[in-house]
Design an enzyme around this catalytic site. Structure first.
Site: not given
Ligand SMILES: Cc1cc2nc3c(=O)[nH]c(=O)nc-3n(C[C@H](O)[C@H](O)[C@H](O)COP(=O)(O)O)c2cc1C
Length: 398
Positions: A28, A64, A193, A241, A317
């Protein structure tokens, strides 16, 4: 090795347009707030993203990346508003691809949620104190002159001419991304955004053809998609997204998303990447969808069921291989996006392959896999002989 199972949906290849991803695991997009300050990618990004590719993920999406300086969230976000940004990104895309993964990049305009501090500086709006250390606030833009929350600046309401100019920036940025070798362009249409801000009635109070009815609120993001699809090569995949719902009364809903995604698919979007929330920045109000394991699966399932022609990704998650496999087997998604668990274990995909298909190091980079494969027998012999890593110390024989 005896496989645990002869088949796993997670490890079925997936063909989208001009490429085939070796599995359904997608890293992601995760902002790292670590550019050189002018949006330029550096060795940190190469290594951070590169290790996910070495770790076996089928698709690796770079964070992003802003289409113009004012479209960043923080000063140290990646950018792609200049041709000078292309060369370091090309190195990253090429490395990812050389490991057998599909390189992707997320494009963003932060809109009214820009001008923000990096997480370790507070993650709030930039202030005079930040300006004193070289990170000045900047004017933000949005569909309406509405602040995203307490303490955040009021954005400038974009005119129709400014909307048209902004759409051209998206198309230019997408062309640079394709030129850098990214096979997936993922549009950040979630988390409040700019694209999301036009969709949500919480942030869009316009009375012209870009506001009011659902059709009008969808107009700007659909124009962005149309401009990008016309500008990039046919073999380049377009992911979107989406915050499938705001989770706030009066906000964007799952039903709205079904209508919107139907239009996205008609415009040539290949994958709907399902997320939620973020429409406003006020964390004290009840803005959040409950964050249990695989918490977006009900929403990706709704999009998969009700929008024909869309491949669907889910995120949130998903931490265990068996869980990821179950999400796919249940028909809740086609692609599993993983964020934080990848930060914890960049080799997650290799570990998942072993868990689901039986222990094997065949898919690992040979620099590690050759040795680890040899070690399996040695470790088994020791354990069969009753020895554990702690035996020597428990006996006190050293
Ligand atoms: C450090 C960090 C940076 C993130 N930056 C972005 C991003 O640039 N673009 C985006 O769509 N989501 C971003 N997210 C959200 C993640 O892509 C993801 O959707 C979210 O963490 C939930 O998934 P997970 O439980 O597997 O971490 C970010 C999350 C984290 C932890």
């Amino acid at each position: 090795m005896v496989p645990k199972s002869s088949a796993s949906m997670l490890f079925e290849p997936l063909t989208i347009r001009g490429f085939t991803a070796p599995n359904r695991v997608m890293v992601s997009p995760m902002q790292q707030y670590s550019s050189d300050g002018d949006g330029t990618a550096n060795d940190f990004h190469l290594v951070q993203l590169g290790r996910f590719a070495l770790g076996g993920a089928g698709m690796v999406i770079a964070e992003a990346t802003a289409i113009e300086p004012a479209g960043r969230m923080s000063h140290t976000d990646l950018g792609i508003w200049s041709d000078d940004h292309i060369a370091p990104l090309t190195r990253i895309a090429a490395f990812i691809e050389a490991q057998g993964a599909i390189p992707g990049i997320q494009l963003v305009h932060a809109g009214r949620k820009g001008s923000m501090q990096a997480p370790w500086d507070g993650m709030g709006p930039l202030t005079d104190a930040d300006a004193a250390r070289g990170e000045a606030p900047w004017p933000t833009i949005g569909p309406s002159a509405l602040s995203p929350g307490g303490g955040w600046p009021v954005p400038h309401e974009m005119s129709e001419a400014e909307i048209a100019a902004n759409i051209a920036l998206w198309a230019d940025a997408a062309c640079r991304a394709a030129a850098a070798g990214f096979r997936i362009i993922d549009l950040h249409g979630a988390h409040g955004y700019l694209l999301h801000a036009f969709l949500s009635p919480l942030s869009n109070r316009r009375t012209d053809r870009y506001g009011g009815s659902l059709v009008n609120r969808m107009r700007y993001p659909l124009e962005v998609v149309r401009a990008i699809r016309a500008a990039i090569p046919q073999g380049c995949a377009l992911f979107y997204r989406l915050s499938v719902l705001d989770g706030i009364d009066g906000g964007w809903t799952v039903e709205d998303s079904v209508a919107f995604c139907t239009e996205l698919v008609a415009e040539g979007v290949d994958v709907i990447d399902c997320s939620s929330g973020g429409a406003i920045s006020d964390r004290s109000s009840n803005t959040r969808v409950r964050r249990g394991f695989a918490f977006h699966a009900p929403y990706s399932r709704a999009i998969k069921q009700d929008v024909s022609g869309a491949l669907v990704a889910t995120v949130g998650l998903i931490v265990e291989p068996e869980q990821a496999e179950a999400v796919l087997q249940a028909g809740d998604a086609d692609i599993i996006a993983i964020g934080r668990e990848m930060l914890s274990d960049p080799n997650w995909t290799h570990r998942a392959r072993s868990a689901l298909l039986g222990e094997s190091y065949d898919a690992w980079p040979r620099e590690a896999g050759w040795w680890l494969d040899k070690r399996v027998g040695a470790l088994r012999q020791l354990r069969d002989g009753g020895e554990t890593p702690m035996t020597r110390y428990q006996r006190g024989s050293h």
